[in-house]
Design a protein around this motif. Structure first.
Motif, mmCIF file in Angstrom:
data_model
loop_
_atom_site.group_PDB
_atom_site.id
_atom_site.type_symbol
_atom_site.label_atom_id
_atom_site.label_comp_id
_atom_site.label_asym_id
_atom_site.label_seq_id
_atom_site.Cartn_x
_atom_site.Cartn_y
_atom_site.Cartn_z
ATOM 1 N N LYS A 177 10.524 -9.003 2.942
ATOM 2 C CA LYS A 177 11.804 -8.998 3.646
ATOM 3 C C LYS A 177 12.236 -7.563 3.912
ATOM 4 C CE LYS A 177 11.858 -13.446 3.128
ATOM 5 N NZ LYS A 177 11.507 -14.309 4.279
ATOM 6 N N GLY A 178 13.119 -7.387 4.870
ATOM 7 C CA GLY A 178 13.634 -6.063 5.174
ATOM 8 C C GLY A 178 12.770 -5.344 6.195
ATOM 9 N N ASP A 179 13.071 -4.059 6.385
ATOM 10 C CA ASP A 179 12.380 -3.235 7.370
ATOM 11 C C ASP A 179 11.552 -2.154 6.690
ATOM 12 O OD1 ASP A 179 13.571 -4.628 9.515
ATOM 13 O OD2 ASP A 179 15.387 -3.412 9.332
ATOM 14 N N PHE A 180 10.501 -1.707 7.397
ATOM 15 C CA PHE A 180 9.547 -0.783 6.805
ATOM 16 C C PHE A 180 9.170 0.325 7.776
ATOM 17 C CE2 PHE A 180 9.164 -4.828 4.695
ATOM 18 C CZ PHE A 180 9.036 -4.492 3.352
ATOM 19 N N ASP A 181 8.697 1.438 7.173
ATOM 20 C CA ASP A 181 8.158 2.565 7.924
ATOM 21 C C ASP A 181 6.695 2.753 7.542
ATOM 22 O OD1 ASP A 181 10.830 2.869 8.581
ATOM 23 O OD2 ASP A 181 11.101 4.706 7.404
ATOM 24 N N GLY A 222 0.804 -1.205 0.000
ATOM 25 C CA GLY A 222 0.000 0.000 0.000
ATOM 26 C C GLY A 222 0.846 1.268 0.000
ATOM 27 N N PRO A 223 0.227 2.418 -0.226
ATOM 28 C CA PRO A 223 0.965 3.676 -0.347
ATOM 29 C C PRO A 223 1.645 4.134 0.934
ATOM 30 C CG PRO A 223 -1.409 4.067 -0.288
ATOM 31 C CD PRO A 223 -1.227 2.591 -0.421
ATOM 32 N N ALA A 224 1.160 3.694 2.082
ATOM 33 C CA ALA A 224 1.737 4.157 3.351
ATOM 34 C C ALA A 224 2.865 3.262 3.854
ATOM 35 C CB ALA A 224 0.653 4.250 4.424
ATOM 36 N N LEU A 225 3.129 2.155 3.184
ATOM 37 C CA LEU A 225 4.179 1.218 3.608
ATOM 38 C C LEU A 225 5.423 1.472 2.769
ATOM 39 C CD1 LEU A 225 4.695 -1.181 5.541
ATOM 40 C CD2 LEU A 225 4.107 -2.696 3.635
ATOM 41 N N ARG A 226 6.491 1.940 3.410
ATOM 42 C CA ARG A 226 7.696 2.337 2.696
ATOM 43 C C ARG A 226 8.923 1.613 3.260
ATOM 44 N NH1 ARG A 226 5.003 6.520 4.542
ATOM 45 N NH2 ARG A 226 6.584 6.887 6.151
ATOM 46 N N PRO A 227 9.874 1.234 2.386
ATOM 47 C CA PRO A 227 11.128 0.647 2.884
ATOM 48 C C PRO A 227 11.859 1.645 3.773
ATOM 49 C CG PRO A 227 10.887 0.260 0.533
ATOM 50 C CD PRO A 227 9.818 1.231 0.914
ATOM 51 N N SER A 228 12.510 1.150 4.799
ATOM 52 C CA SER A 228 13.188 2.024 5.756
ATOM 53 C C SER A 228 14.517 2.516 5.222
ATOM 54 C CB SER A 228 13.431 1.281 7.077
ATOM 55 O OG SER A 228 12.224 0.848 7.648
ATOM 56 N N ASP A 229 14.905 3.678 5.693
ATOM 57 C CA ASP A 229 16.245 4.201 5.468
ATOM 58 C C ASP A 229 17.203 3.375 6.322
ATOM 59 O OD1 ASP A 229 18.665 5.584 5.552
ATOM 60 O OD2 ASP A 229 17.703 7.553 5.558
ATOM 61 N N PRO A 230 18.255 2.799 5.725
ATOM 62 C CA PRO A 230 19.175 1.968 6.522
ATOM 63 C C PRO A 230 19.773 2.699 7.719
ATOM 64 C CG PRO A 230 19.597 1.690 4.179
ATOM 65 C CD PRO A 230 18.624 2.828 4.298
ATOM 66 N N ALA A 231 19.853 4.037 7.650
ATOM 67 C CA ALA A 231 20.458 4.802 8.743
ATOM 68 C C ALA A 231 19.470 5.113 9.867
ATOM 69 C CB ALA A 231 21.034 6.114 8.203
ATOM 70 N N SER A 282 10.511 -4.917 10.999
ATOM 71 C CA SER A 282 10.271 -6.049 10.111
ATOM 72 C C SER A 282 8.804 -6.426 10.158
ATOM 73 C CB SER A 282 11.121 -7.246 10.537
ATOM 74 O OG SER A 282 10.645 -7.759 11.775
ATOM 75 N N MET A 283 8.364 -7.224 9.194
ATOM 76 C CA MET A 283 6.972 -7.663 9.188
ATOM 77 C C MET A 283 6.671 -8.566 10.394
ATOM 78 S SD MET A 283 4.895 -6.464 6.959
ATOM 79 C CE MET A 283 5.628 -4.840 7.122
#
Length: 293
Positions: free
Chosen positions: A238-242, A184-193, A215-216
């Motif tokens: 996979k990965g982290d999200f904001d 969805g539009p509000a789920l974004r990959p996180s900045d690694p920093a 993470s999910m």
């Protein structure tokens, strides 16, 4: 349950608006529901082999010396008004709690929710206590696991807590993508920093969840506390999200926000699908009023 860095870090305020906060190091108590499951699963399996009322401390001691409060004053709380429940970690390994129920301490120690605890007598949720405790050698509490272990040891030493864990088939939710391969539009990959952070705030008519670098699996654990049953991650992401979402805890015709289920689909591209799964519960075998100071 705002958590603050500084002279006194507020780990958990039971009657405040914030219901969940997760931040590195400072957010100790409220990270527990996300990290406690795997540790307690292994611990509980060992505890079952030792007997249904075996204290979990013996299991922990086999792996490492358990953390403990060297000095702990516990007194019945005398209400002077409508003061809130509050729990704080202070410098020098000091833990201060006011107007706190034993039921709250059990939730913290076991990293779980009320609906997965049974066998506790009614006084654990009705009577409140003030606690002032200091760790041995003024050990500084720096992780959620350390704080959880300290509270568990306090319950075992002063309240004679014994418990066991049970697993059974029950209703769960699977967290899935609503449409394959699409978020969805509000789920974004996180900045690694960026730094991990999760908070859930509610004023009764609106709940807001904000996540950074989660993470999910972490999101599923947090949603479980909002949805009322365990949530398992089946998104394949996979990965982290904001993200930041808001919903009406009890949607009515006058609600300005949609329900959690609707918001998950429309804003995050996720859904909660009812399923059968293995749920775990904690059964209190023994607990008593606190021993003398």
């Amino acid at each position: 349950m705002a958590i603050q860095a500084g002279p006194g870090r507020n780990l958990c305020s039971g009657l405040c608006v914030v219901t969940d906060v997760i931040r590195p190091v400072c957010s100790l108590v409220l990270l527990l529901p996300l990290v406690a499951t795997s540790r307690l699963s292994a611990q509980s399996q060992s505890a079952v082999a030792l007997g249904p009322t075996q204290s979990s401390t013996a299991v922990q001691a086999a792996a490492q010396p358990p953390l403990r409060f060297e000095v702990a004053s516990i007194r019945s709380h005398r209400f002077a008004g409508d003061e809130p429940s509050n729990r704080r970690i202070l410098p020098g390994g000091r833990f201060v709690a006011t107007a706190t129920t034993v039921r709250t301490l059990i939730r913290i120690a076991l990293g779980t929710d009320d609906n997965r605890i049974s066998g506790a007598p009614s006084w654990t949720g009705n009577e409140t206590f003030d606690i002032d405790a200091t760790t041995a050698n003024h050990f500084e509490v720096a992780t959620p696991q350390q704080f959880q272990q300290l509270i568990l040891s306090l319950l075992e030493d002063r309240f004679q807590l014994k418990f066991h864990r049970e697993e059974k088939e029950g209703a769960v939710y699977w967290l899935e993508l609503d449409k394959p391969g699409k978020t969805g539009p509000a789920l974004r990959p996180s900045d690694p920093a960026s730094q991990p952070n999760m908070s859930t705030n509610s004023n009764g008519s609106r709940t807001v969840m904000k996540a950074t670098k989660m993470s999910m699996a972490d999101v599923a654990a947090a949603l479980g506390r909002q949805a009322g049953r365990p949530v398992e991650d089946h998104t394949g992401l996979k990965g982290d999200f904001d993200f930041q979402i808001g919903w009406a805890p009890e949607e009515t015709a006058d609600s300005a926000d949609a329900s959690l289920f609707t918001v998950l689909k429309e804003q995050l591209g996720l859904k909660l699908q009812s399923a059968k799964g293995t749920t775990e519960a904690f059964v209190i075998d023994q607990i008593s009023h606190p021993s003398d100071n």
